[in-house]
Design a protein around this motif. Structure first.
Motif, short mmCIF file in Angstrom:
data_model
loop_
_atom_site.label_atom_id
_atom_site.label_comp_id
_atom_site.label_asym_id
_atom_site.label_seq_id
_atom_site.Cartn_x
_atom_site.Cartn_y
_atom_site.Cartn_z
N PHE A 42 -2.79 8.90 12.57
CA PHE A 42 -4.11 9.45 12.79
C PHE A 42 -4.03 10.54 13.86
O PHE A 42 -3.00 10.71 14.52
CB PHE A 42 -5.09 8.36 13.25
N ASP A 43 -5.11 11.29 14.04
CA ASP A 43 -5.16 12.30 15.10
C ASP A 43 -5.14 11.59 16.45
O ASP A 43 -6.06 10.84 16.78
CB ASP A 43 -6.43 13.14 14.98
N ALA A 99 -16.73 8.92 32.90
CA ALA A 99 -17.52 8.04 33.77
C ALA A 99 -17.17 6.57 33.55
O ALA A 99 -17.74 5.69 34.19
CB ALA A 99 -19.01 8.27 33.52
N GLY A 100 -16.22 6.31 32.62
CA GLY A 100 -15.75 4.94 32.43
C GLY A 100 -16.16 4.29 31.13
O GLY A 100 -15.79 3.15 30.84
N GLU A 101 -16.92 5.00 30.29
CA GLU A 101 -17.40 4.42 29.03
C GLU A 101 -16.38 4.62 27.91
O GLU A 101 -15.70 5.64 27.87
CB GLU A 101 -18.73 5.07 28.66
N ILE A 102 -16.28 3.65 27.01
CA ILE A 102 -15.45 3.79 25.82
C ILE A 102 -16.34 4.24 24.66
O ILE A 102 -17.32 3.58 24.34
CB ILE A 102 -14.74 2.47 25.47
N ILE A 103 -16.00 5.36 24.05
CA ILE A 103 -16.76 5.89 22.92
C ILE A 103 -16.14 5.38 21.63
O ILE A 103 -14.94 5.56 21.40
CB ILE A 103 -16.76 7.43 22.91
N ASP A 104 -16.92 4.74 20.81
CA ASP A 104 -16.45 4.22 19.52
C ASP A 104 -17.55 4.51 18.51
O ASP A 104 -18.59 3.86 18.50
CB ASP A 104 -16.18 2.72 19.62
N GLU A 105 -17.32 5.51 17.64
CA GLU A 105 -18.39 5.98 16.77
C GLU A 105 -17.84 6.48 15.45
O GLU A 105 -16.64 6.72 15.31
CB GLU A 105 -19.15 7.13 17.44
N GLU A 106 -18.74 6.61 14.48
CA GLU A 106 -18.43 7.29 13.23
C GLU A 106 -19.23 8.57 13.20
O GLU A 106 -20.44 8.56 13.46
CB GLU A 106 -18.77 6.39 12.03
N ILE A 107 -18.57 9.67 12.90
CA ILE A 107 -19.21 10.98 12.98
C ILE A 107 -18.70 11.85 11.84
O ILE A 107 -17.56 11.70 11.39
CB ILE A 107 -18.91 11.64 14.35
N GLN A 108 -19.54 12.76 11.38
CA GLN A 108 -19.13 13.71 10.35
C GLN A 108 -18.98 15.08 10.98
O GLN A 108 -19.88 15.59 11.64
CB GLN A 108 -20.16 13.78 9.21
N LEU A 109 -17.80 15.70 10.78
CA LEU A 109 -17.50 17.01 11.35
C LEU A 109 -16.97 17.93 10.26
O LEU A 109 -16.43 17.48 9.24
CB LEU A 109 -16.46 16.89 12.47
N HIS A 159 -13.75 8.20 12.25
CA HIS A 159 -13.98 7.13 13.21
C HIS A 159 -13.37 7.63 14.52
O HIS A 159 -12.15 7.76 14.64
CB HIS A 159 -13.31 5.85 12.75
N ASN A 160 -14.21 7.96 15.47
CA ASN A 160 -13.79 8.63 16.70
C ASN A 160 -13.79 7.64 17.87
O ASN A 160 -14.79 6.97 18.12
CB ASN A 160 -14.75 9.79 17.00
N ILE A 161 -12.65 7.56 18.56
CA ILE A 161 -12.53 6.68 19.74
C ILE A 161 -12.05 7.53 20.91
O ILE A 161 -11.05 8.23 20.82
CB ILE A 161 -11.54 5.54 19.48
N GLY A 185 -7.69 9.87 23.07
CA GLY A 185 -8.54 10.03 21.89
C GLY A 185 -7.82 9.68 20.60
O GLY A 185 -6.61 9.87 20.47
N LEU A 186 -8.59 9.19 19.64
CA LEU A 186 -8.04 8.83 18.33
C LEU A 186 -9.11 9.13 17.29
O LEU A 186 -10.24 8.68 17.40
CB LEU A 186 -7.67 7.35 18.31
N ASN A 187 -8.74 9.92 16.27
CA ASN A 187 -9.63 10.21 15.15
C ASN A 187 -9.02 9.65 13.87
O ASN A 187 -7.92 10.05 13.49
CB ASN A 187 -9.84 11.72 14.97
N ILE A 188 -9.74 8.76 13.22
CA ILE A 188 -9.27 8.16 11.97
C ILE A 188 -10.14 8.70 10.84
O ILE A 188 -11.36 8.55 10.86
CB ILE A 188 -9.36 6.62 12.03
#
Length: 248
Positions: A27-28, A79-89, A99-101, A116-119
């Motif tokens: 993955f990216d 700021a310490g947050e973990i981003i875990d989302e699904e996004i269309q680009l 699936h962006n982390i 960062g990891l993009n699946i």
């Protein structure tokens, strides 16, 4: 300087193992420094986005909405947050679902950068959308026909009842689900109905039988076409039935 040479060799081996591991990620994968610049990317990421090393998000995309989203994610992660989302680009000339982390890299209490990891989940999203469309089509078909459609488990308990079935028997879906249909069948027809259900457990796994049932309008005759639902091992896991009022 022997000890120093050994340490340097151990460091080179460690870095080589890390690089091999990163390049093996399908993955990216990328790292972002605290100033927002891309500090590392694997080959998969480079194929997707091009060479982004040393660049800021605004150097990669000129889409205002995408840029604002990336920058906001980076601020939150720093700021310490973990981003875990699904996004269309938009990647190149096509839209892709990802699936962006984004996770902070911590050194004790200090955040030294972002990982960062993009699946790519585009194909999965397309399958899900096709499934939703198919389910909607069959849902409309079932809900708008006058024939009765039911699905029961191996204990003859309702797993699904069509609106036409509920209307015919004057009961709500909640009143029927989990209950057996046998009490609705005329006592003189219960034995033949039970035999018909048993026939579904051997080839050709389907049958047709007629029975009387107590509806909201009184006793009516129904013809039922039943078919067993088989799993991948050929075992019966449920029964689908299509019924029609044949009283006249």
């Amino acid at each position: 300087i022997t000890d120093r040479q050994r340490i340097q060799e151990a460091l080179r081996e460690s870095e080589a193992r890390l690089r091999t591991a990163i390049e093996s990620i399908p993955f990216d994968f990328f790292l972002i420094s605290p100033d927002g610049r891309y500090a590392l990317q694997n080959t998969t990421c480079r194929k997707t986005w091009g060479d982004v090393l040393g660049k800021l998000p605004e150097d990669i995309t000129d889409d205002a909405a995408t840029l604002a989203h990336w920058q906001n994610n980076n601020r939150r992660a720093l700021a310490g947050e973990i981003i875990d989302e699904e996004i269309q680009l938009t990647v190149g000339d096509e839209k892709r679902d990802l699936h962006n982390i984004i996770a902070p890299i911590r050194d004790g209490s200090e955040i030294r950068g972002l990982l960062g990891l993009n699946i790519d989940i585009t194909e999965r999203k397309q399958v899900e959308e096709a499934l939703r469309a198919s389910e909607e089509k069959y849902r409309l078909l079932v809900e708008n026909q006058t024939d009765l459609v039911v699905k029961v488990d191996l204990e003859n308990r309702f797993l699904f009842v069509s609106p036409s079935y509920c209307q015919t028997f004057g009961k709500t879906e909640a009143e029927l689900l989990g209950q057996t249909f046998i009490p609705l069948v005329h006592e003189e027809d219960q034995e033949s109905t039970a035999q018909a259900m048993e026939d579904l457990f051997r080839p050709p796994y389907q049958d047709y039988h007629e029975q009387r049932a107590l509806t909201a309008a009184g006793w009516r005759w129904f013809g039922w076409a039943d078919k067993a639902v088989l799993n991948e091992r050929g075992q019966v896991v449920a029964i689908m039935s299509l019924g029609r009022d044949i009283t006249e």
